[in-house]
Design a protein around this motif. Structure first.
Motif, PDB file in Angstrom:
ATOM      1  N   THR A 172      -8.518 -40.201 101.546  1.00 17.88           N
ATOM      2  CA  THR A 172      -9.331 -40.047 100.343  1.00 17.88           C
ATOM      3  C   THR A 172      -8.658 -39.073  99.366  1.00 17.88           C
ATOM      4  O   THR A 172      -7.729 -38.352  99.738  1.00 17.88           O
ATOM      5  N   THR A 173      -9.164 -39.040  98.155  1.00 15.51           N
ATOM      6  CA  THR A 173      -8.621 -38.103  97.168  1.00 15.51           C
ATOM      7  C   THR A 173      -8.820 -36.656  97.617  1.00 15.51           C
ATOM      8  O   THR A 173      -7.924 -35.818  97.480  1.00 15.51           O
ATOM      9  N   ASP A 174      -9.995 -36.346  98.148  1.00 13.15           N
ATOM     10  CA  ASP A 174     -10.267 -34.973  98.614  1.00 13.15           C
ATOM     11  C   ASP A 174      -9.296 -34.570  99.725  1.00 13.15           C
ATOM     12  O   ASP A 174      -8.787 -33.448  99.744  1.00 13.15           O
ATOM     13  N   SER A 225      -5.845 -34.084  98.281  1.00 11.49           N
ATOM     14  CA  SER A 225      -5.803 -32.815  97.557  1.00 11.49           C
ATOM     15  C   SER A 225      -5.617 -31.642  98.528  1.00 11.49           C
ATOM     16  O   SER A 225      -4.830 -30.719  98.264  1.00 11.49           O
ATOM     17  N   SER A 230      -5.603 -34.110  92.465  1.00  9.14           N
ATOM     18  CA  SER A 230      -7.047 -33.889  92.539  1.00  9.14           C
ATOM     19  C   SER A 230      -7.825 -34.760  91.554  1.00  9.14           C
ATOM     20  O   SER A 230      -9.016 -35.024  91.758  1.00  9.14           O
ATOM     21  N   ASP A 237      -8.302 -41.267  91.038  1.00 11.49           N
ATOM     22  CA  ASP A 237      -9.479 -42.052  91.386  1.00 11.49           C
ATOM     23  C   ASP A 237      -9.482 -42.335  92.891  1.00 11.49           C
ATOM     24  O   ASP A 237      -8.478 -42.771  93.453  1.00 11.49           O
ATOM     25  N   ASP A 238     -10.610 -42.092  93.546  1.00  8.18           N
ATOM     26  CA  ASP A 238     -10.675 -42.211  94.996  1.00  8.18           C
ATOM     27  C   ASP A 238     -10.383 -43.629  95.485  1.00  8.18           C
ATOM     28  O   ASP A 238      -9.685 -43.815  96.490  1.00  8.18           O
ATOM     29  N   ARG A 286      -7.423 -44.655  98.097  1.00  9.21           N
ATOM     30  CA  ARG A 286      -7.728 -45.382  99.338  1.00  9.21           C
ATOM     31  C   ARG A 286      -6.930 -46.678  99.421  1.00  9.21           C
ATOM     32  O   ARG A 286      -6.400 -47.023 100.489  1.00  9.21           O
TER      33      ARG A 286
END
Length: 215
Positions: free
Chosen positions: A55-57, A60, A81, A84-85, A89
């Protein structure tokens, strides 16, 4: 430590000092970030089989780990950060599905803004440590002689040499992954720098102490 060494005991010793080296460099935030990268993230990725993704989180947080363990480049963290998630993905899913084709896997990840071959290698190493080593500065210098070229072509040369070394060091009783080799090189290099810096500090303190006058 010499990359040419084939003494598995020396390599295992360097690898076993990895955690203490992480603690010795004086970056408190790196300790939990390293735990996340080496222990938590791989479990999260593998729980998503048969279609793993990052995921983006998580990407990051991986970037925070990479920058804390190496050179700080805040713009890279900002780029990653803000991704777009769904895009992250999708790209990471394609990358993981491409393995063991490391070249294709890296290419699938580097479409993301802020993600170069080095960051892509960190993502792949978290998912498949037995295939893709992280492209750290310290390991690059030890393996290919410098850390100036972070292209995909250079990474493929680096990865192949690390893979060969991992097989050379492994035995039925003691398996080395490419990621183990990278961590051993990092630990050995950084550990030597920390020790050298500590010795110099001690020398400076010793020189500053006033000499006692003889009575």
């Amino acid at each position: 430590m010499d990359f040419k060494s084939s003494d598995a005991g020396v390599w295992r010793e360097a690898l076993s000092s990895y955690e203490s080296t992480i603690e010795s460099i004086g970056k408190p935030n790196l300790i939990p970030l390293d735990d996340f990268y080496r222990n938590e993230l791989p479990n999260l990725l593998h729980k998503r089989n048969p279609n793993p993704y990052i995921t983006t989180d998580e990407l990051s947080k991986l970037m925070q780990w990479k920058l804390a363990r190496g050179k700080w480049r805040p713009r890279l963290l900002s780029f990653v950060s803000s991704l777009d998630d769904a895009v992250v993905r999708n790209a990471s899913g394609k990358a993981f599905a491409s393995l063991p084709d490391v070249s294709k896997a890296v290419s699938e990840l580097t479409v993301l803004k802020g993600v170069g071959p080095a960051t892509a290698s960190a993502v792949l190493a978290a998912y498949a440590p037995d295939v893709a080593p992280f492209m750290s500065d310290e390991a690059m210098v030890a393996v290919v002689g410098d850390s100036k070229d972070y292209s995909l072509k250079r990474y493929l040369v680096f990865a192949e040499k690390i893979q060969i070394k991992a097989k050379e060091l492994s035995s039925p009783e003691d398996i080395f992954t490419p990621s183990d080799v990278e961590r051993a090189l990092w630990s050995s290099t950084i550990g030597a720098k920390v020790k050298s810096s500590s010795t110099k500090s001690d020398d400076v303190v010793s020189e500053k102490k006033p000499k006692r006058k003889r009575k």
